[in-house]
Design a protein around this motif. Structure first.
Motif, short mmCIF file in Angstrom:
data_model
loop_
_atom_site.label_atom_id
_atom_site.label_comp_id
_atom_site.label_asym_id
_atom_site.label_seq_id
_atom_site.Cartn_x
_atom_site.Cartn_y
_atom_site.Cartn_z
N ILE A 1 19.51 153.59 71.43
CA ILE A 1 18.68 154.45 72.26
C ILE A 1 19.03 154.25 73.73
N LEU A 2 19.28 152.99 74.14
CA LEU A 2 19.69 152.73 75.52
C LEU A 2 21.01 153.41 75.85
N MET A 3 21.88 153.57 74.83
CA MET A 3 23.20 154.17 75.08
C MET A 3 23.21 155.67 74.86
N ASP B 1 27.24 167.66 76.16
CA ASP B 1 25.99 167.18 75.57
C ASP B 1 26.31 166.50 74.24
N LEU B 2 26.11 165.20 74.19
CA LEU B 2 26.38 164.44 72.96
C LEU B 2 25.28 164.68 71.94
N PRO B 3 25.60 164.55 70.65
CA PRO B 3 24.55 164.67 69.62
C PRO B 3 23.47 163.60 69.84
N THR B 4 22.24 163.94 69.54
CA THR B 4 21.15 163.01 69.75
C THR B 4 21.19 161.87 68.74
N ILE B 5 20.75 160.71 69.16
CA ILE B 5 20.68 159.56 68.27
C ILE B 5 19.42 159.60 67.42
N TYR B 6 18.49 160.50 67.78
CA TYR B 6 17.24 160.59 67.04
C TYR B 6 17.42 161.44 65.78
N GLY B 7 16.60 161.17 64.79
CA GLY B 7 16.66 161.96 63.56
C GLY B 7 17.38 161.23 62.45
N LEU B 8 17.62 161.96 61.35
CA LEU B 8 18.23 161.36 60.16
C LEU B 8 19.65 160.89 60.43
N GLY B 9 20.42 161.68 61.20
CA GLY B 9 21.80 161.29 61.49
C GLY B 9 21.87 159.98 62.26
N GLY B 10 20.99 159.81 63.24
CA GLY B 10 20.97 158.56 64.00
C GLY B 10 20.61 157.37 63.14
N MET B 11 19.66 157.55 62.24
CA MET B 11 19.27 156.45 61.36
C MET B 11 20.42 156.07 60.42
N ILE B 12 21.11 157.05 59.88
CA ILE B 12 22.25 156.77 59.01
C ILE B 12 23.34 156.03 59.78
N TRP B 13 23.58 156.44 61.01
CA TRP B 13 24.58 155.79 61.86
C TRP B 13 24.25 154.32 62.09
N LEU C 1 11.55 153.91 65.42
CA LEU C 1 12.10 154.20 66.74
C LEU C 1 12.86 155.53 66.79
N LEU C 2 13.60 155.83 65.72
CA LEU C 2 14.52 156.96 65.75
C LEU C 2 14.01 158.19 65.00
N GLY C 3 12.94 158.03 64.25
CA GLY C 3 12.51 159.12 63.36
C GLY C 3 12.05 160.35 64.08
N GLN C 4 11.17 160.18 65.07
CA GLN C 4 10.50 161.30 65.74
C GLN C 4 9.88 162.24 64.71
N SER C 5 10.40 163.43 64.53
CA SER C 5 9.79 164.37 63.59
C SER C 5 10.21 164.12 62.14
N ASP C 6 11.23 163.28 61.93
CA ASP C 6 11.71 162.98 60.57
C ASP C 6 11.08 161.67 60.12
N LEU D 1 9.91 158.70 57.49
CA LEU D 1 10.35 158.04 56.27
C LEU D 1 9.15 157.33 55.63
N LEU D 2 9.29 156.99 54.35
CA LEU D 2 8.16 156.46 53.59
C LEU D 2 7.55 155.19 54.19
N PRO D 3 8.34 154.18 54.60
CA PRO D 3 7.70 152.97 55.16
C PRO D 3 6.85 153.28 56.39
N VAL D 4 7.33 154.17 57.25
CA VAL D 4 6.56 154.56 58.44
C VAL D 4 5.31 155.33 58.03
N LEU D 5 5.45 156.20 57.04
CA LEU D 5 4.31 156.99 56.58
C LEU D 5 3.23 156.09 55.98
N ALA D 6 3.65 155.09 55.19
CA ALA D 6 2.68 154.15 54.62
C ALA D 6 1.94 153.40 55.72
#
Length: 461
Positions: free
Chosen positions: A125-127, A145-157, A229-234, A236-241
């Motif tokens: 996120i800092l980078m 404009d670089l792709p955002t680190i937020y979302g599913l792609g950032g988490m996979i990365w 940290l990275l999910g925002q609108s996406d 995941l189950l652990p965060v939802l619980a």
């Protein structure tokens, strides 16, 4: 020459030290593992004080809930695939080719595992965040404009770069034991290069690869910090619980319990699937002829070293970023030019108790895990019986148990008398022990299996 498996002895209760260890271990896990899981299971069926299946119907009916499940499976699946794509080739190159600086590379790879994915997510996120310094450089200097680190792609990365060393460590150990004569025989049958790896080498190490892949999948599927940290609108189950259990607008422990049971069911199913795939075939070999290291010409060796260096650089960027920014001068929440120790002074001044508590509780849990892990491992290996086999299976439950599920189950079970430990340091130490004891016990049992029992008998005499 095949030998028949020895039947397990029936457990006979004798009042000696090892019987006390066995009974104590059962009591500990029944109280702090089985009872909390039973509580969370029952709580998932309770609606307005009565037994009902509406929680599960609601979970699979509303998109908000089942989409979090699909997101979790998607992130864990692709993180596992990419981790295998990075870890397996790296392990093959490091074990089969004569390359310089191998010890240093191994140390650096282990260092990438030292920090949790939460730290990696914060660093990226800092980078590459909306105001990250790499994002600003490309935007201001190159108008890109670089792709955002937020979302599913950032988490996979983040998960892929954080967890591929697990695959590397597992696979490299297995590749060192592959019998060279099998690969040499395959060359006599016309199998070379990638065909030999695909048809001979990979099938031989499949159990190890599947175990490493399962560990990566479990880690990505059950992690809480990174998607938080990275999910925002996406979501995941652990965060939802967690959000269902602790919500400013009104918590829903019953739905949190339902989500926890879904999490636990999936992780347990993955474990059984991995064991089923291994049980379908036999993977045995004679490892007396270890593979020889292949010497490469300098252009190919240079290319491989550059690729490894690039991968290590990207993998170690989070650690380097955290270390560097910890010395940066700040003006409130904003970084300014220059370096200072003010951040460290402020941390030790404002939250010294948090630092002391972290080390104190972790140390208590570590001592308990070492003592209990060694004693229980000895009981399971040296006093094998149906009862100790049951204890072994019981201890392995936390291996596939997400941390969020463990935390919610302990809170639900011990938030009222007669055992009210929620909010105390005791529940933290218990959670640490339950969560990590399977790793301590597995390491101890592996060592005990390698020690001949006659050595212990000789020491008695």
């Amino acid at each position: 020459m095949e030998t028949a498996m020895k039947p397990r002895k029936r457990f006979r209760l004798r009042f000696d030290f090892w019987s006390i260890v066995t009974i104590s271990a059962f009591a500990f896990f029944l109280l702090f593992l089985v009872y909390p899981l039973f509580s969370i299971f029952i709580n998932s069926f309770i609606v307005d004080g009565r037994l009902d299946f509406s929680n599960y119907q609601e979970f699979f009916s509303y998109r908000y809930y089942y989409e979090a499940l699909l997101n979790s499976l998607l992130v864990a699946f692709f993180a596992t695939i990419f981790a295998c794509c990075l870890g397996i080739p790296l392990a093959y190159i490091m074990t089969r080719y004569d390359l310089p600086f191998k010890n240093l590379i191994n140390i650096l790879l282990v260092l990438t595992l030292m920090s949790p994915p939460f730290i990696g997510a914060y660093s990226w996120i800092l980078m590459l965040g909306n105001n990250g310094f790499i994002t600003n450089i490309f935007s201001d200097w190159f108008n890109i404009d670089l792709p955002t680190i937020y979302g599913l792609g950032g988490m996979i990365w983040v998960f892929s770069l954080q967890l591929y060393p697990h695959i590397y460590l597992y696979v490299s150990g297995a590749l060192k034991t592959v019998d060279r004569s099998l690969e040499e025989a395959s060359e006599g049958l016309g199998l070379f290069g990638l065909n030999r790896i695909r048809k001979i080498t990979l099938p031989l190490i499949f159990p190890t690869v599947s175990m490493g892949a399962m560990m990566v999948f479990m880690s990505a599927f059950a992690d809480f910090g990174t998607p938080r940290l990275l999910g925002q609108s996406d979501t995941l189950l652990p965060v939802l619980a967690f959000e269902m259990f602790i919500n400013e607008l009104g918590s829903s422990p019953a739905m949190a319990s339902t989500i926890s049971i879904v999490l636990l069911t999936i992780t347990t199913s993955i474990l059984f699937l991995q064991r089923y795939l291994i049980a379908r075939k036999t993977y045995t070999m004679n490892s007396m002829n270890a593979p020889k290291l292949v010497r490469l010409r300098w252009p190919l060796k240079t290319a491989m070293m550059m690729g490894i260096a690039g991968l290590l650089t990207v993998s170690l960027i989070p650690q380097a970023t955290v270390i560097t920014t910890s010395f940066r001068q700040t003006n409130g929440p904003v970084f300014t030019s220059g370096f200072t120790l003010d951040s460290y002074r402020e941390v030790f001044y404002r939250v010294p108790n948090a630092i002391i508590n972290t080390f104190t509780y972790s140390s208590i849990a570590m001592v308990f895990m070492l003592v209990m892990g060694l004693l229980v491992s000895y009981v399971i290996v040296r006093r094998s019986s149906k009862l100790t086999a049951l204890l072994d299976s019981l201890i392995m439950i936390p291996y596939v148990m997400p941390g969020t599920v463990l935390g919610i189950s302990l809170i639900l079970a011990f938030n009222e008398p007669p055992i009210e430990i929620t909010g105390t340091w005791v529940i933290l130490v218990i959670a640490y022990c339950i969560r990590r004891l399977p790793y301590t016990m597995r390491s101890s049992t592996a060592v005990l299996h390698q020690i001949d029992k006659s050595v212990e008998e000789a020491s008695i005499s």
